[in-house]
Design an enzyme around this catalytic site. Structure first.
Site, PDB file in Angstrom:
ATOM      1  N   ASP A 147       0.833  -1.199   0.000  1.00 38.48           N
ATOM      2  CA  ASP A 147       0.000   0.000   0.000  1.00 38.48           C
ATOM      3  C   ASP A 147       0.869   1.251   0.000  1.00 38.48           C
ATOM      4  O   ASP A 147       0.570   2.223  -0.674  1.00 38.48           O
ATOM      5  CB  ASP A 147      -0.939   0.004   1.216  1.00 38.48           C
ATOM      6  N   ARG A 194       5.334   4.235   6.065  1.00 35.56           N
ATOM      7  CA  ARG A 194       4.852   4.209   7.441  1.00 35.56           C
ATOM      8  C   ARG A 194       4.915   2.777   8.002  1.00 35.56           C
ATOM      9  O   ARG A 194       5.441   1.868   7.365  1.00 35.56           O
ATOM     10  CB  ARG A 194       3.440   4.776   7.529  1.00 35.56           C
ATOM     11  N   ASP A 195       4.347   2.599   9.187  1.00 33.89           N
ATOM     12  CA  ASP A 195       4.411   1.288   9.835  1.00 33.89           C
ATOM     13  C   ASP A 195       3.367   0.347   9.257  1.00 33.89           C
ATOM     14  O   ASP A 195       2.590  -0.265   9.975  1.00 33.89           O
ATOM     15  CB  ASP A 195       4.202   1.465  11.348  1.00 33.89           C
ATOM     16  N   GLU A 196       3.345   0.254   7.928  1.00 36.04           N
ATOM     17  CA  GLU A 196       2.405  -0.617   7.246  1.00 36.04           C
ATOM     18  C   GLU A 196       3.155  -1.388   6.158  1.00 36.04           C
ATOM     19  O   GLU A 196       3.617  -2.478   6.367  1.00 36.04           O
ATOM     20  CB  GLU A 196       1.214   0.184   6.696  1.00 36.04           C
ATOM     21  N   TRP A 251     -11.577  -5.939  -2.042  1.00 39.80           N
ATOM     22  CA  TRP A 251     -10.195  -6.288  -1.689  1.00 39.80           C
ATOM     23  C   TRP A 251      -9.948  -7.769  -2.026  1.00 39.80           C
ATOM     24  O   TRP A 251      -9.115  -8.084  -2.870  1.00 39.80           O
ATOM     25  CB  TRP A 251      -9.953  -5.992  -0.205  1.00 39.80           C
ATOM     26  N   GLU A 288      -2.090   9.042  -1.157  1.00 38.52           N
ATOM     27  CA  GLU A 288      -3.142   8.172  -0.625  1.00 38.52           C
ATOM     28  C   GLU A 288      -4.509   8.845  -0.703  1.00 38.52           C
ATOM     29  O   GLU A 288      -5.511   8.213  -0.985  1.00 38.52           O
ATOM     30  CB  GLU A 288      -2.813   7.838   0.839  1.00 38.52           C
ATOM     31  N   HIS A 309       1.243   6.232  -2.589  1.00 39.58           N
ATOM     32  CA  HIS A 309       0.189   5.214  -2.488  1.00 39.58           C
ATOM     33  C   HIS A 309      -0.406   5.096  -3.881  1.00 39.58           C
ATOM     34  O   HIS A 309      -0.949   6.052  -4.398  1.00 39.58           O
ATOM     35  CB  HIS A 309      -0.879   5.774  -1.534  1.00 39.58           C
TER      36      HIS A 309
HETATM   37  C1  BGC Z   1      -4.011   0.963   3.655  1.00 42.26           C
HETATM   38  C2  BGC Z   1      -4.804   0.913   2.387  1.00 42.26           C
HETATM   39  C3  BGC Z   1      -5.778  -0.184   2.482  1.00 42.26           C
HETATM   40  C4  BGC Z   1      -6.713   0.234   3.564  1.00 42.26           C
HETATM   41  C5  BGC Z   1      -7.866  -0.660   3.740  1.00 42.26           C
HETATM   42  C6  BGC Z   1      -4.944   1.278   4.764  1.00 42.26           C
HETATM   43  O1  BGC Z   1      -4.314   1.334   5.978  1.00 42.26           O
HETATM   44  O2  BGC Z   1      -2.956   1.846   3.570  1.00 42.26           O
HETATM   45  O3  BGC Z   1      -4.333   1.392   1.284  1.00 42.26           O
HETATM   46  O4  BGC Z   1      -6.395  -0.598   1.332  1.00 42.26           O
HETATM   47  O5  BGC Z   1      -6.024   0.417   4.795  1.00 42.26           O
HETATM   48  O6  BGC Z   1      -8.818   0.024   4.313  1.00 42.26           O
END
Ligand code: BGC
Length: 928
Positions: free
Chosen positions: A500, A504-506, A567, A781, A802
């Protein structure tokens, strides 16, 4: 005498010219041979049942292929006449892509040679192609004699951010002796963690963070390196640096996953063949030694790296090192439940270096550099330091108005590297086991007596090492900037898996984001293998117990045991998109069961065809009714989105079944789609095609129309309501993640291209150019992640890299430049640019199709429309000239006349439609 000589000379030249044109006339051999998803002569290949592809040359003698022959052998010398592995024999077929290998199953380590010839449209044979080859990796767990080895770093790990354990990086080594002359050697290696391996002091590869990220409890990918030239007779040393990476790092969240934050380990098997035919194998086992007292003190993907030069261990990678004070490693057996399989897509590499940093501010103790591009990777730092000082290297995507760093959107990711100097002077440092998403770099702790220089920092851009696959450009600066932002967004987020965001912490494999961007990714980069590899991870992640749930992210480190419409549908939509863009049916075969199970997941959670499952819905739609986090889901209701995607996935499963010849499934899923569509229309639309909801949204109409869920009369009315919604928004888009990619497609189908141009070229919020006007160099994003007037969006979930909204890129290729696949894999192309002179005077695109380079390039000058197009061999194209004055049309400098290569399909006041054979054509039409 003299005369006789002249006659002879004349006769000789005629003969010579004749000879020359004879060779030119020959049917030139095929080229660009690849196997499976585009691999050229791979080593450590993953697939024992590959497919074969080749391209026909561009030549006036070669328009189409009428037949082919492939020969496969265990040695070059056997080709083409004695193929001992497989001979396809002459096959009357135009298929030149993804031809199934039909010999006996190939084995681990096997080296295979192959070549191909074809017959052209006149049944004239080509020469045989060059001989290509591939070598298989270790395909089965039982091929491995090695053990997982490493130190128990969990025992004395450190507590990092949010108390997550951080393992000390390890240094592992093994000395061994070879008492013979080496003929060839392969190093098979992988890690639970990420590694960098060296042989006799030399780096084995330039791979970044191998082996990459798979669902480690199901499968770990292995790498194969040819190390023949790195070995020596006598003493040798294998040396491996090992860090947590995805496997044992904070990114895996430390839930009951991956053996609960188990210490990283490596698995390594060096197989050597000597000149006398004997063999020797060196494996990772209890005899290896390790230490955690090396210079890389800590390394995390989110948080950065700490390097202490005082702890460097000179020569530890070579024979000249005494490791007697190092610990013995712990070992662990490999288990059958975790499959070890050769990596099936390109590793991450440094693919570019940004060398043009600019100093934007400096104090006595710190300097801020602007890389001038939001990028993903690591810095290469060359900075003067004083012994004992600590250099700290911070990152940010943008600055705050006072010039300081905006890092709130990194959330808990520390994203900071540290370097501790061992002596005075210029240090050189590149972090190895982390990556950052950034445009700005701040350093402090350097030698303050030296004035800062912009060459102190370079940006190493890192992503999966795919090739460029297409280009798009136009006469409009901001549109070109948008294309640049899209491609930088892709490079930043295709880092071993589709993520995504990179900062960040993702940095997780969010399926919805991937679903919307994959076609645009495939136009711009050769990501065929990248996506199919990730789909394997998706299959491994789909749950059995919940009837086919596809988690939000793959690999699933969130473990929420929930799925979202839009998704999870990635498991149906991405294979279908890959098939349409490449023509590769194996992707449909491989993923068909997963797709069916996903539709089954909806079915088990459905009442009267309306699934009551979770959804992120039209994520981040602009102007949501509710504020903050609740508003992130937009205003198109969850049940609406669920039902629309349920129907769409059922429909696509039916189409996939059709391609695979599974007629029963084709009928069954088509009936299901129809039933869901009927229920959908009944529940959500009134008899005037109006969405039965107080809040009308563009996306509700877009989904209903694009997924073909309405009766024809309802659809016509729904289209009118969509146009009203867009008008109410003053020709602005009003869509989030799910609506945005289909907005151009729907308007295009409705004949509303000019409206789409208006929306695309809007400068004000919400629009694509809005972020460009605020200084974006990547996709953001949110439509309003930042504005010069209001600053940053107050939510910390605010990535500036993003890719989802970059999904418009597909339409830019297909319609603005006009280059699209009309039949799977571009067997038939559509060249149909649709200019709008209010905004553009030129646009062009080129794509490396499975048949070769195709392009469409148009410009308008003085009332004349010029279109230059390249149609690759073995394809046909429908060329649509967007003006109807056929009498004014010329091609290649002559007034247009039908020929064997160009036939009119139809023409009216609006357009001329031509069916064209392969070739290069320059059309020109005076449209006034
Ligand atoms: C992500 C997204 C993802 C979404 C889902 C976010 O934290 O960065 O791009 O699809 O959560 O809701």
């Amino acid at each position: 005498m003299k005369h006789k000589f002249l006659v002879l000379k004349f006769a000789f030249s005629i003969f010579f010219i004749g000879m020359l044109s004879c060779t030119q006339d020959a049917v030139v051999k095929p080229n660009q041979l690849t196997i499976s998803e585009g691999f050229e002569n791979p080593m450590g290949f993953y697939n024992s049942k590959p497919t074969f592809s080749w391209k026909l040359p561009t030549s006036k003698h070669v328009k189409f292929q009428s037949a082919y022959q492939i020969v496969v052998a265990s040695s070059e010398d056997l080709l083409p006449n004695n193929p001992d592995i497989w001979d396809s024999k002459k096959q009357e077929s135009s298929q030149s892509t993804f031809v199934n290998y039909q010999g006996s199953e190939l084995q681990s380590r096997q080296k295979v040679y192959w070549q191909v010839k074809y017959w052209n449209q006149d049944n004239e044979p080509s020469e045989w192609s060059e001989i290509n080859h591939f070598e298989l990796g270790l395909l089965k767990n039982s091929d491995w004699k090695a053990h997982w080895v490493g130190l128990d770093t969990a025992k004395d790990s450190i507590k990092g951010v949010r108390n997550f354990l951080m393992h000390r990086p390890q240094y592992l080594r093994k000395e061994f002796e070879l008492n013979n002359q080496v003929e060839s050697a392969r190093l098979y290696i992988t890690a639970k963690g990420v590694f960098d391996v060296h042989l006799n002091g030399q780096g084995v590869s330039d791979d970044v963070l191998p082996p990459g990220w798979t669902p480690y409890s199901h499968r770990i990918e292995t790498l194969t390196y040819n190390v023949t030239n790195l070995l020596e007779s006598g003493q040798n040393t294998l040396a491996v640096e090992l860090a947590s990476g995805w496997h044992s790092g904070r990114i895996s969240r430390g839930k009951a996953l991956y053996e609960n934050f188990a210490s990283p380990k490596i698995l390594c098997q060096l197989e050597v063949t000597f000149k006398d035919g004997t063999k020797s194998t060196i494996v990772s086992d209890a005899s290896w030694k390790g230490t955690t007292n090396g210079p890389i003190r800590l390394a995390g993907l989110y948080d950065g790296e700490v390097y202490d030069a005082n702890l460097e261990m000179p020569k530890w990678k070579t024979n000249a090192f005494d490791d007697s004070s190092w610990k013995s490693v712990e070992t662990e057996n490999i288990v059958d439940s975790v499959k070890l399989e050769p990596k099936r897509h390109e590793t991450v590499k440094t693919t570019a270096v940004l060398e043009d940093a600019e100093i934007v501010s400096a104090t006595e103790s710190s300097v801020v550099f602007d890389m001038k591009q939001n990028m993903v990777g690591v810095p290469k730092v060359q900075v003067p330091m004083k012994k004992g000082d600590t250099l700290s290297i911070r990152f940010s995507e943008m600055l705050l108005s006072d010039g300081t760093f905006y890092t709130e959107n990194y959330r808990s990711a520390k994203s900071t590297d540290y370097y501790i100097a061992a002596q005075d002077g210029i240090i050189e440092y590149t972090p190895k086991f982390t990556f950052h998403g950034f445009q700005f770099v701040e350093i402090s702790g350097f030698d303050a007596s030296v004035s800062p220089n912009s060459n102190w920092i370079k940006g190493l851009v890192q992503h999966s090492d795919f090739e460029k696959n297409g280009t798009f450009t136009s006469s409009h600066k901001k549109l070109n900037q948008l294309q640049s932002n899209i491609t930088w967004g892709l490079r930043g987020n295709l880092l071993d898996i589709p993520t995504d965001c990179p900062q960040r912490d993702e940095r997780l494999g969010w399926t919805g984001d991937a679903q919307v961007i994959s076609p645009t990714a495939m136009f711009n980069y050769d990501t065929h293998a990248f996506w199919t590899a990730w789909l394997q991870s998706m299959r491994e992640t789909q749950t059995e117990h919940d009837d086919g749930l596809i988690p939000f992210i793959v690999p699933d480190v969130l473990q929420r045991n929930k799925a979202s419409s839009g998704w999870g549908d990635a498991c149906v939509i991405i294979p279908w998109d890959i098939y349409n863009i490449t023509g590769d049916k194996t992707v449909l075969e491989a993923n068909f069961e997963m797709a069916k199970k996903w539709v089954g997941y909806y079915q088990t959670n459905t009442k009267d065809y309306i699934p009551n499952t979770h959804s992120f819905a039209d994520w981040l739609q602009p102007y949501p009714e509710k504020d903050g986090k609740i508003g992130n889901r937009g205003d198109t209701p969850r049940l609406f989105v669920n039902t629309a995607y349920f129907a769409h996935s059922a429909h696509l499963v039916s189409k996939i079944a059709g391609v695979l010849g599974k007629t029963d499934d084709q009928k069954k899923y088509n009936a299901l789609y129809k039933a869901i569509a009927a229920a959908f229309e009944e529940k959500f639309f009134d008899e005037n095609g109006k969405f039965k909801n107080k809040k009308q949204t563009q996306t509700s109409y877009l989904l209903a129309i694009y997924f073909d869920l309405l009766k024809p009369e309802t659809k016509v009315n729904a289209q009118k309501h969509l146009l009203e919604e867009i008008k109410k928004a003053d020709n602005h888009l009003g869509t989030g993640f799910l609506g945005t990619p289909i907005l151009p497609k729907v308007l295009d189908d409705m004949g509303e291209i000019d409206l789409m141009y208006k929306i695309l070229f809007k400068e004000t919020y919400p629009s694509w150019f809005y972020s460009i006007n605020q200084g974006a160099t990547t996709m953001w994003e949110r439509w309003n992640s930042y504005s010069k007037a209001k600053g940053y969006n107050p939510q910390s979930m605010n990535s500036l890299n993003h890719y989802a909204y970059g999904a418009v890129g597909q339409w830019m290729y297909e319609r603005i430049a006009g280059l699209a696949a009309l039949e799977p894999g571009y067997k038939k192309l559509r060249i149909a640019p649709k200019p709008n002179t209010d905004f553009l005077t030129a646009a062009s695109a080129s794509v490396n199709t499975p048949y070769g380079e195709a392009s469409s390039s148009w410009k308008i000058e003085n009332g004349i429309f010029y279109l230059e197009t390249v149609i690759p061999p073995n394809t046909t194209a429908e060329v649509v000239i967007p003006y109807g004055k056929i009498d004014n049309l010329s091609v290649n400098g002559r007034l247009f006349e039908e020929s064997a290569n160009l036939k009119i399909e139809n023409s009216d006041a609006e357009l001329v439609k031509i069916i064209a054979n392969p070739g290069t054509y320059k059309f020109q039409i005076n449209y006034n």
